[in-house]
Design a protein around this motif. Structure first.
Motif, PDB file in Angstrom:
ATOM      1  N   LEU A  35       0.813  -1.213   0.000  1.00  0.00           N
ATOM      2  CA  LEU A  35       0.000   0.000   0.000  1.00  0.00           C
ATOM      3  C   LEU A  35       0.848   1.264   0.000  1.00  0.00           C
ATOM      4  O   LEU A  35       0.369   2.349   0.335  1.00  0.00           O
ATOM      5  CB  LEU A  35      -0.936   0.010   1.219  1.00  0.00           C
ATOM      6  CG  LEU A  35      -1.962  -1.112   1.292  1.00  0.00           C
ATOM      7  CD1 LEU A  35      -2.752  -1.024   2.593  1.00  0.00           C
ATOM      8  CD2 LEU A  35      -2.911  -1.075   0.095  1.00  0.00           C
ATOM      9  N   ARG A  67      -3.073  -2.765  -8.628  1.00  0.00           N
ATOM     10  CA  ARG A  67      -3.372  -2.336  -7.261  1.00  0.00           C
ATOM     11  C   ARG A  67      -4.284  -1.115  -7.252  1.00  0.00           C
ATOM     12  O   ARG A  67      -5.266  -1.052  -6.507  1.00  0.00           O
ATOM     13  CB  ARG A  67      -2.059  -2.045  -6.531  1.00  0.00           C
ATOM     14  CG  ARG A  67      -2.132  -1.906  -5.008  1.00  0.00           C
ATOM     15  CD  ARG A  67      -2.482  -0.519  -4.505  1.00  0.00           C
ATOM     16  NE  ARG A  67      -1.718   0.569  -5.040  1.00  0.00           N
ATOM     17  CZ  ARG A  67      -0.560   1.017  -4.530  1.00  0.00           C
ATOM     18  NH1 ARG A  67      -0.027   0.455  -3.481  1.00  0.00           N
ATOM     19  NH2 ARG A  67       0.042   2.056  -5.087  1.00  0.00           N
ATOM     20  N   THR A  71      -8.023  -2.008  -5.484  1.00  0.00           N
ATOM     21  CA  THR A  71      -7.111  -2.258  -4.374  1.00  0.00           C
ATOM     22  C   THR A  71      -7.598  -3.383  -3.472  1.00  0.00           C
ATOM     23  O   THR A  71      -6.816  -4.244  -3.061  1.00  0.00           O
ATOM     24  CB  THR A  71      -6.900  -0.974  -3.556  1.00  0.00           C
ATOM     25  OG1 THR A  71      -6.529   0.083  -4.428  1.00  0.00           O
ATOM     26  CG2 THR A  71      -5.790  -1.176  -2.533  1.00  0.00           C
ATOM     27  N   ILE A  75      -5.478  -6.855  -2.855  1.00  0.00           N
ATOM     28  CA  ILE A  75      -5.034  -7.336  -1.552  1.00  0.00           C
ATOM     29  C   ILE A  75      -5.616  -8.723  -1.272  1.00  0.00           C
ATOM     30  O   ILE A  75      -4.919  -9.612  -0.753  1.00  0.00           O
ATOM     31  CB  ILE A  75      -5.430  -6.349  -0.441  1.00  0.00           C
ATOM     32  CG1 ILE A  75      -4.702  -5.007  -0.629  1.00  0.00           C
ATOM     33  CG2 ILE A  75      -5.125  -6.933   0.935  1.00  0.00           C
ATOM     34  CD1 ILE A  75      -3.184  -5.098  -0.564  1.00  0.00           C
ATOM     35  N   ALA A  90       2.379  -3.116   6.294  1.00  0.00           N
ATOM     36  CA  ALA A  90       1.752  -1.802   6.105  1.00  0.00           C
ATOM     37  C   ALA A  90       2.208  -0.875   7.226  1.00  0.00           C
ATOM     38  O   ALA A  90       1.957  -1.158   8.397  1.00  0.00           O
ATOM     39  CB  ALA A  90       0.231  -1.918   6.089  1.00  0.00           C
ATOM     40  N   ASN A  94       0.441   4.235   5.839  1.00  0.00           N
ATOM     41  CA  ASN A  94      -0.384   3.555   4.839  1.00  0.00           C
ATOM     42  C   ASN A  94      -1.770   3.279   5.386  1.00  0.00           C
ATOM     43  O   ASN A  94      -2.783   3.546   4.731  1.00  0.00           O
ATOM     44  CB  ASN A  94       0.267   2.249   4.406  1.00  0.00           C
ATOM     45  CG  ASN A  94       1.662   2.408   3.823  1.00  0.00           C
ATOM     46  OD1 ASN A  94       2.524   1.590   4.049  1.00  0.00           O
ATOM     47  ND2 ASN A  94       1.879   3.483   3.078  1.00  0.00           N
ATOM     48  N   TRP A 100      -6.785   4.428   1.311  1.00  0.00           N
ATOM     49  CA  TRP A 100      -6.909   2.983   1.498  1.00  0.00           C
ATOM     50  C   TRP A 100      -8.004   2.624   2.510  1.00  0.00           C
ATOM     51  O   TRP A 100      -7.972   1.556   3.095  1.00  0.00           O
ATOM     52  CB  TRP A 100      -5.565   2.396   1.959  1.00  0.00           C
ATOM     53  CG  TRP A 100      -4.397   2.800   1.126  1.00  0.00           C
ATOM     54  CD1 TRP A 100      -3.230   3.344   1.565  1.00  0.00           C
ATOM     55  CD2 TRP A 100      -4.251   2.669  -0.291  1.00  0.00           C
ATOM     56  NE1 TRP A 100      -2.374   3.581   0.526  1.00  0.00           N
ATOM     57  CE2 TRP A 100      -2.972   3.166  -0.638  1.00  0.00           C
ATOM     58  CE3 TRP A 100      -5.087   2.192  -1.309  1.00  0.00           C
ATOM     59  CZ2 TRP A 100      -2.514   3.198  -1.939  1.00  0.00           C
ATOM     60  CZ3 TRP A 100      -4.627   2.223  -2.614  1.00  0.00           C
ATOM     61  CH2 TRP A 100      -3.361   2.716  -2.924  1.00  0.00           C
TER      62      TRP A 100
END
Length: 250
Positions: A35, A67, A71, A75, A90, A94, A100
């Motif tokens: 991230l 990504r 996202t 993941i 992370a 992040n 995110w």
């Protein structure tokens, strides 16, 4: 599906050592930072050492596009491996980045992700390590750092105190995000003093059977450990109440 996990912490707390060591074990897949501004350390069998610069660049661009396009899906795919445990790293920044939010929500709400929280008790050494890295000095052995590298930095004590307060605020926010998810607290000092035993405890937390005798640190510490060799105003650190005790502590 095996145990899924995330390693969280501030910069310079030993997270790269933990990532690399876990990933060196047969039953664990541990990605790097997924991230960050770039996708780093994505484990899909790609060997950067045998690839050309063009191949490495094309892969990096492809992973970043994947990504950024989806996202949460990226993941989920990264965590879906045949390994007994799969995770990634992370940093605080992040996890607290609004960009995110959907990913963090996915990781924390379902209550199935295990979190490993790395802290560094000696906040002064963490700050100095970050300043040396920013100045282009020793990193870890896997990034080309060497133990014979020498660099001296000047430490602004007021800036150190502001940085430490900001990191503490980020830690508090991240701790609140993690809520009552499965959580293992570790320190850099534990990891550095006995990597094998600490990683063995992580394996137990992740429900992975392993033996500490088979665990070896995947990275070597580089650079001087004596702050007198790396800090140009070391005497000032010894006299200031905010740094005096930490300056003489390992």
């Amino acid at each position: 599906m095996g145990t899924q996990f995330v390693i969280v912490g501030a910069p310079r707390t030993g997270s790269t050592l933990l990532v690399r060591t876990l990933d060196s074990l047969q039953d664990i897949c541990c990605h790097g930072e997924l991230l960050a501004d770039a996708v780093r350390g994505y484990q899909d069998g790609f060997d950067p050492e045998s690839a050309t610069a063009e191949e490495r660049g094309a892969r990096a661009a492809r992973l970043l596009q994947q990504r950024d396009h989806n996202t949460v899906g990226f993941i989920r795919t990264a965590l879906d491996t045949p390994s007994e445990a799969t995770g990634f790293k992370a940093l605080y920044g992040n996890l607290l980045n609004p960009r995110w939010h959907d990913v963090v929500n996915m990781l924390t709400v379902e209550k199935v992700i295990h979190f490993i929280h790395l802290k560094r008790q000696n906040t002064l050494r963490r700050y100095i390590s970050e300043k040396i890295l920013q100045a282009g000095g020793p990193n870890h052995s896997g990034a080309g750092g060497r133990s014979d590298n020498r660099m001296r930095v000047h430490i602004d004590i007021d800036a150190y105190q502001r940085d430490t307060e900001a990191a503490a605020a980020e830690e508090q926010s991240v701790t609140a995000l993690l809520g009552d998810n499965a959580l293992l607290q570790l320190t850099y000092e534990q990891l550095a003093a006995d990597t094998a035993a600490t990683v063995a405890a992580v394996c137990q937390f992740l429900h992975v059977e392993t033996f500490s005798m088979n665990i070896a640190p995947a990275l070597e510490k580089v650079g001087a450990t004596d702050l007198n060799e790396t800090v140009s105003n070391f005497d000032e650190l010894l006299t200031h109440p905010a740094t005096r005790d930490l300056a003489v502590s390992d």
